[in-house]
Design an enzyme around this catalytic site. Sequence first.
Site, mmCIF file in Angstrom:
data_model
loop_
_atom_site.group_PDB
_atom_site.id
_atom_site.type_symbol
_atom_site.label_atom_id
_atom_site.label_comp_id
_atom_site.label_asym_id
_atom_site.label_seq_id
_atom_site.Cartn_x
_atom_site.Cartn_y
_atom_site.Cartn_z
ATOM 1 C CG PHE A 155 -2.011 0.998 1.194
ATOM 2 C CD1 PHE A 155 -2.316 1.750 2.313
ATOM 3 C CD2 PHE A 155 -2.743 1.208 0.034
ATOM 4 C CE1 PHE A 155 -3.333 2.696 2.273
ATOM 5 C CE2 PHE A 155 -3.759 2.151 -0.015
ATOM 6 C CZ PHE A 155 -4.049 2.891 1.110
ATOM 7 C CB CYS A 197 9.592 10.202 8.862
ATOM 8 S SG CYS A 197 9.924 10.238 10.636
ATOM 9 C CE LYS A 245 8.618 15.643 9.681
ATOM 10 N NZ LYS A 245 10.057 15.935 9.584
#
Length: 441
Positions: free
Chosen positions: A265, A271, A274
């Site tokens: 998926f 983390c 961003k």
Amino acid sequence: MRVSVFGLGYVGCVSAACLASMGHEVIGVDVSQVKVDLVNDGKAPVVEERIGELIAEVVGTGALRATDDVREAIAGSEISLVCVGTPSEPNGSLCTTYLERVTEQIGAALADRQGRGGRHTVVFRSTMLPGTCLNLLVPILEKAVGGTAGVDVGVAVNPEFLREGTSVRDFFDPPKTVVGELDAASGDAVLALYDGLPGEVFRVPVPTAEAIKYADNAFHGLKIGFANELGAICQALGVDSHQVMDVFLADRKLNISPAYLRPGFAFGGSCLPKDLRSLVHAARRADVSVPILSHVLPSNSDHLQRAVELVERTGKRRAGLFGLSFKPGTDDLRESPLVELAERLFGKGYDLKIYDANVSLSRLLGANREYIETRLPHLAQLLADSVDEVLEHAEVCLVGTKDPAVLSALPHGDGPVIVDLVRLPDAEARRAEPGYMGLAW
């Protein structure tokens, strides 16, 4: 050593507990009184493998305590780890507000204790773009302290390489230890924290240490996107993508490690998205063209949309979703692709029920709760209390977790359509069933 850890989220909580278990005297610091109270009661403020037992143990021995008082923490420590969040701004740039605030607070507290307790070292664990420490945080620290970084106060950058779900294990068996040191004494102080841990050590300039975390996370995101795009192509051509990847990964000389290279998926979490956004934003500001990196997140979004289209293809309206956190074994919902999937299905009018054993609305705290209230404010009415409740409701079930309780309950043959987002252990057998749909198998 006497250590203060600022920020009791995933990184800070794990760092504090693990350091305390190694014999250090640790004070956790957070603006959230709820988190402070949980830690002082010997309870973990996050869901993470082994963290609950570890915190109970080290709080019980007195090796770990928590406070919301910055001056108390600085007075009781010789080295500080800054683990506060650095979320994305709306334009993709890095938000350094929390870093700036805590740096100023630490500096002010250090100014109060000048001349007592020796030189203090401030270590930044938060992910930040190259130049953030030297150009932004060091001036703030020096102004507040009234001294010079590298002389009156130590400064280092020590990026973490902890995977949520296995972060305690990763802390004690790190792939590497990276220390960006302003001066040798600062680097020595950081390495003393990890004395005895395995893995290669890299002592590098501060900007290099900042960049390494971005190199890692950008590549991890790229690997996932590559594997998922290849998986989608293979599916369209009637090829088993996992067989393809098995052969690809067998080449250890020219290709790379298996980590993140399994079609599945979409990726998410606090983390990878961003850091990709902020890296691309920094490249644009520098007029550097990065067509591959700039298309990783759109590719990831397209892959998520494929799951929505699988549900639409069934023609059914009552949907069930197993899994909500971005990774098994945690309750972290920030930028979870499963939250995005739920949001898209709900927005399209699907009658949706969700089950995740680790997610309870009453237990969500801080940025985690704020994120879900913004992205999926109707979560409370969508959450189910059991696997059976979802199965009884759903005509089509999306499986985004390998929770044994979910896997053992999934029916074969007659029953809801199964949309497999994780490649179930019995995927090969299920492929022959008319009610099974794999995302990239």
